[in-house]
Design a protein around this motif. Structure first.
Motif, PDB file in Angstrom:
ATOM      1  N   PHE A   1      -8.804  -9.731   7.664  1.00  0.00           N
ATOM      2  CA  PHE A   1      -9.624 -10.068   8.514  1.00  0.00           C
ATOM      3  C   PHE A   1      -9.949 -11.540   8.590  1.00  0.00           C
ATOM      4  O   PHE A   1     -10.373 -12.115   9.637  1.00  0.00           O
ATOM      5  CB  PHE A   1     -11.075  -9.617   8.199  1.00  0.00           C
ATOM      6  CG  PHE A   1     -11.096  -8.088   8.632  1.00  0.00           C
ATOM      7  CD1 PHE A   1     -10.408  -7.331   9.843  1.00  0.00           C
ATOM      8  CD2 PHE A   1     -11.989  -7.295   8.072  1.00  0.00           C
ATOM      9  CE1 PHE A   1     -10.416  -6.129  10.042  1.00  0.00           C
ATOM     10  CE2 PHE A   1     -12.397  -5.812   8.385  1.00  0.00           C
ATOM     11  CZ  PHE A   1     -11.082  -5.328   9.293  1.00  0.00           C
TER      12      PHE A   1
ATOM     13  N   HIS B   1      -6.674   5.937  -2.647  1.00  0.00           N
ATOM     14  CA  HIS B   1      -5.706   4.926  -1.605  1.00  0.00           C
ATOM     15  C   HIS B   1      -6.623   4.155  -0.580  1.00  0.00           C
ATOM     16  O   HIS B   1      -6.412   3.212  -0.296  1.00  0.00           O
ATOM     17  CB  HIS B   1      -4.731   5.831  -1.068  1.00  0.00           C
ATOM     18  CG  HIS B   1      -3.523   5.079  -0.509  1.00  0.00           C
ATOM     19  ND1 HIS B   1      -2.577   4.258  -1.085  1.00  0.00           N
ATOM     20  CD2 HIS B   1      -3.277   4.956   0.834  1.00  0.00           C
ATOM     21  CE1 HIS B   1      -1.906   3.729   0.017  1.00  0.00           C
ATOM     22  NE2 HIS B   1      -2.234   4.133   1.118  1.00  0.00           N
ATOM     23  N   VAL B   2      -7.436   5.063  -0.240  1.00  0.00           N
ATOM     24  CA  VAL B   2      -8.130   4.596   0.989  1.00  0.00           C
ATOM     25  C   VAL B   2      -9.168   3.452   0.511  1.00  0.00           C
ATOM     26  O   VAL B   2      -9.069   2.430   1.026  1.00  0.00           O
ATOM     27  CB  VAL B   2      -9.092   5.790   1.458  1.00  0.00           C
ATOM     28  CG1 VAL B   2     -10.240   5.321   2.440  1.00  0.00           C
ATOM     29  CG2 VAL B   2      -8.152   6.675   2.272  1.00  0.00           C
ATOM     30  N   HIS B   3      -9.554   3.440  -0.827  1.00  0.00           N
ATOM     31  CA  HIS B   3     -10.280   2.455  -1.196  1.00  0.00           C
ATOM     32  C   HIS B   3      -9.573   1.166  -1.279  1.00  0.00           C
ATOM     33  O   HIS B   3      -9.986   0.008  -1.052  1.00  0.00           O
ATOM     34  CB  HIS B   3     -10.945   2.941  -2.500  1.00  0.00           C
ATOM     35  CG  HIS B   3     -11.760   1.875  -3.137  1.00  0.00           C
ATOM     36  ND1 HIS B   3     -12.893   1.208  -2.726  1.00  0.00           N
ATOM     37  CD2 HIS B   3     -11.337   1.030  -4.418  1.00  0.00           C
ATOM     38  CE1 HIS B   3     -13.260   0.292  -3.631  1.00  0.00           C
ATOM     39  NE2 HIS B   3     -12.477  -0.019  -4.628  1.00  0.00           N
ATOM     40  N   HIS B   4      -8.294   1.343  -1.959  1.00  0.00           N
ATOM     41  CA  HIS B   4      -7.402   0.088  -2.088  1.00  0.00           C
ATOM     42  C   HIS B   4      -7.020  -0.440  -0.645  1.00  0.00           C
ATOM     43  O   HIS B   4      -6.870  -1.762  -0.730  1.00  0.00           O
ATOM     44  CB  HIS B   4      -6.102   0.735  -2.958  1.00  0.00           C
ATOM     45  CG  HIS B   4      -6.441   0.889  -4.340  1.00  0.00           C
ATOM     46  ND1 HIS B   4      -5.670   1.798  -5.207  1.00  0.00           N
ATOM     47  CD2 HIS B   4      -7.249   0.231  -5.028  1.00  0.00           C
ATOM     48  CE1 HIS B   4      -6.393   1.705  -6.397  1.00  0.00           C
ATOM     49  NE2 HIS B   4      -7.278   0.903  -6.226  1.00  0.00           N
ATOM     50  N   VAL B   5      -6.904   0.324   0.328  1.00  0.00           N
ATOM     51  CA  VAL B   5      -6.439  -0.094   1.806  1.00  0.00           C
ATOM     52  C   VAL B   5      -7.442  -0.869   2.262  1.00  0.00           C
ATOM     53  O   VAL B   5      -7.134  -2.009   2.808  1.00  0.00           O
ATOM     54  CB  VAL B   5      -6.146   0.893   2.441  1.00  0.00           C
ATOM     55  CG1 VAL B   5      -5.851   0.412   3.947  1.00  0.00           C
ATOM     56  CG2 VAL B   5      -4.775   1.573   1.978  1.00  0.00           C
ATOM     57  N   TYR B   6      -8.704  -0.580   1.981  1.00  0.00           N
ATOM     58  CA  TYR B   6      -9.870  -1.332   2.514  1.00  0.00           C
ATOM     59  C   TYR B   6      -9.820  -2.825   1.822  1.00  0.00           C
ATOM     60  O   TYR B   6     -10.294  -3.689   2.318  1.00  0.00           O
ATOM     61  CB  TYR B   6     -11.299  -0.480   2.068  1.00  0.00           C
ATOM     62  CG  TYR B   6     -12.309  -1.220   2.626  1.00  0.00           C
ATOM     63  CD1 TYR B   6     -12.775  -1.298   4.008  1.00  0.00           C
ATOM     64  CD2 TYR B   6     -13.252  -1.678   1.776  1.00  0.00           C
ATOM     65  CE1 TYR B   6     -13.880  -1.931   4.461  1.00  0.00           C
ATOM     66  CE2 TYR B   6     -14.380  -2.294   2.094  1.00  0.00           C
ATOM     67  CZ  TYR B   6     -14.655  -2.469   3.603  1.00  0.00           C
ATOM     68  OH  TYR B   6     -15.928  -2.956   4.019  1.00  0.00           O
ATOM     69  N   LEU B   7      -9.558  -2.738   0.356  1.00  0.00           N
ATOM     70  CA  LEU B   7      -9.649  -3.928  -0.212  1.00  0.00           C
ATOM     71  C   LEU B   7      -8.664  -4.809   0.268  1.00  0.00           C
ATOM     72  O   LEU B   7      -8.619  -5.967   0.045  1.00  0.00           O
ATOM     73  CB  LEU B   7      -9.431  -3.667  -1.719  1.00  0.00           C
ATOM     74  CG  LEU B   7     -10.853  -3.119  -2.602  1.00  0.00           C
ATOM     75  CD1 LEU B   7     -10.252  -2.916  -3.928  1.00  0.00           C
ATOM     76  CD2 LEU B   7     -11.892  -3.619  -2.554  1.00  0.00           C
ATOM     77  N   GLN B   8      -7.228  -4.436   0.781  1.00  0.00           N
ATOM     78  CA  GLN B   8      -6.352  -5.183   1.454  1.00  0.00           C
ATOM     79  C   GLN B   8      -6.682  -5.705   2.773  1.00  0.00           C
ATOM     80  O   GLN B   8      -6.277  -6.788   2.963  1.00  0.00           O
ATOM     81  CB  GLN B   8      -5.063  -4.127   1.246  1.00  0.00           C
ATOM     82  CG  GLN B   8      -4.280  -4.185  -0.116  1.00  0.00           C
ATOM     83  CD  GLN B   8      -3.605  -5.379  -0.446  1.00  0.00           C
ATOM     84  OE1 GLN B   8      -2.987  -5.876   0.367  1.00  0.00           O
ATOM     85  NE2 GLN B   8      -3.584  -5.620  -1.724  1.00  0.00           N
ATOM     86  N   LEU B   9      -7.415  -4.838   3.406  1.00  0.00           N
ATOM     87  CA  LEU B   9      -7.926  -5.187   4.636  1.00  0.00           C
ATOM     88  C   LEU B   9      -8.541  -6.215   4.907  1.00  0.00           C
ATOM     89  O   LEU B   9      -8.728  -7.033   5.890  1.00  0.00           O
ATOM     90  CB  LEU B   9      -8.300  -3.962   5.317  1.00  0.00           C
ATOM     91  CG  LEU B   9      -8.843  -4.040   6.785  1.00  0.00           C
ATOM     92  CD1 LEU B   9      -7.504  -4.260   7.724  1.00  0.00           C
ATOM     93  CD2 LEU B   9      -9.499  -2.597   7.331  1.00  0.00           C
ATOM     94  N   LEU B  10      -9.929  -6.459   3.716  1.00  0.00           N
ATOM     95  CA  LEU B  10     -10.821  -7.500   3.905  1.00  0.00           C
ATOM     96  C   LEU B  10     -10.317  -8.938   4.001  1.00  0.00           C
ATOM     97  O   LEU B  10     -10.508  -9.640   4.910  1.00  0.00           O
ATOM     98  CB  LEU B  10     -11.711  -7.086   2.801  1.00  0.00           C
ATOM     99  CG  LEU B  10     -12.673  -5.979   2.808  1.00  0.00           C
ATOM    100  CD1 LEU B  10     -13.766  -6.005   1.737  1.00  0.00           C
ATOM    101  CD2 LEU B  10     -13.763  -5.796   4.358  1.00  0.00           C
TER     102      LEU B  10
ATOM    103  N   MET C   1       0.902  -1.311   0.064  1.00  0.00           N
ATOM    104  CA  MET C   1       0.015  -0.113   0.004  1.00  0.00           C
ATOM    105  C   MET C   1       0.773   1.478   0.047  1.00  0.00           C
ATOM    106  O   MET C   1       0.620   2.175  -0.559  1.00  0.00           O
ATOM    107  CB  MET C   1      -0.919   0.013   1.264  1.00  0.00           C
ATOM    108  CG  MET C   1      -2.016  -1.031   1.141  1.00  0.00           C
ATOM    109  SD  MET C   1      -3.183  -0.614  -0.265  1.00  0.00           S
ATOM    110  CE  MET C   1      -2.460  -1.808  -1.604  1.00  0.00           C
TER     111      MET C   1
END
Length: 271
Positions: free
Chosen positions: A248, A236-245, A224
């Motif tokens: 989990f 960037h925030v959108h891509h970070v969220y996609l990495q975060l899922l 990221m």
């Protein structure tokens, strides 16, 4: 012997590779010519960086050199024949999938350059390509490109403006100046400077600290950071969220939360 204790070492005449405690150490090993990079060395360095990046047991990579120099640049001597990198033997195009600078920049595994001595030209760019630089007291960064009639050919013109700003990058590149380890620290090009005898111990200590964290999370964070250099904040925030899922759902995230609740050190497995 556990996976953490597993030790593997392979060697060519010019590059050494070892893995221990989830840390891969790649060592340039041509001290008689100050680790200048020959054609075969370029290929092997790229191959070993890829090997470390693809090895699930490796969580951090240390790059260093044997002898009194980290790397004094490309080996341009014509007398080395087919192994040299003279103007006569150099190709006019590059396969960017397998050149050390692009392989190094694209790696998901964190990289530490333990700068044991002079890093000039290609050697300086290679050190800058690592995520963290720990320098021995006697080490130097030599931006001598323009003094040799060339440009920083392996990433320096990309790294330096981003790392220290346009004005300082311009000063360093246009003058071809050599910075001591302490000056490199002052300029923001080194994370820390240690006595020569403590260099590898300190590099391994930082690598072990990194390797003790959840490797998938560390690699996602690096990915990221790299992507974020070239995108807008909302993207960037959108891509970070996609990495975060996906994180989990990992065993390591469950272990991290459980270890925190139980007030103990987590035991991450990379899954």
């Amino acid at each position: 012997m556990t996976d953490t204790q597993r030790a593997v070492q392979t060697a060519s005449s010019e590059v050494l590779y070892a893995v221990e405690d989830h840390i891969a150490t790649i060592t340039l090993n041509a001290p008689e010519r100050m680790n200048t990079i020959s054609g075969p060395m370029l290929n092997e360095l790229a191959a070993l960086l890829l090997r470390a990046n693809e090895d699930a047991d490796v969580r951090c990579v240390i790059l260093t050199g044997n002898g009194r120099a980290f790397c004094a640049g490309l080996d341009l001597r014509k007398e080395r024949g087919d192994e040299g990198l003279s103007a006569a033997s150099s190709p006019t195009t590059l396969d960017l999938r397998s050149t050390p600078p692009t392989v190094l920049q694209a790696m998901d595994k964190p990289t530490i350059c333990a700068v044991n001595g002079g890093a000039a030209g290609y050697g300086m760019d290679t050190a800058l390509g690592c995520d963290i630089r720990i320098m021995a007291e006697s080490a130097k960064l030599a931006a001598a490109f323009v003094k040799r009639g060339v440009v920083p050919e392996s990433g320096g013109t990309w790294f330096l403006p981003r790392m220290i700003g346009w004005a300082k990058a311009a000063e360093l590149i246009f003058t071809g100046r050599t910075l001591s380890a302490r000056e490199s620290l002052d300029w923001g090009l080194a994370n820390e400077v240690v006595p020569d005898s403590e260099l590898m111990g300190r590099a391994r200590a930082v690598a072990k600290e990194i390797a003790g964290n959840a490797p998938l999370a560390v690699q996602a964070a690096k990915r990221m950071m790299r992507i974020g250099l070239n995108e807008t904040f909302p993207d960037h925030v959108h891509h970070v969220y996609l990495q975060l899922l996906p994180l989990f759902k990992t065993q390591d995230m469950a272990e991290g939360i459980k270890a925190f609740m139980e007030k103990r050190e987590p035991k991450f497995v990379g899954r």
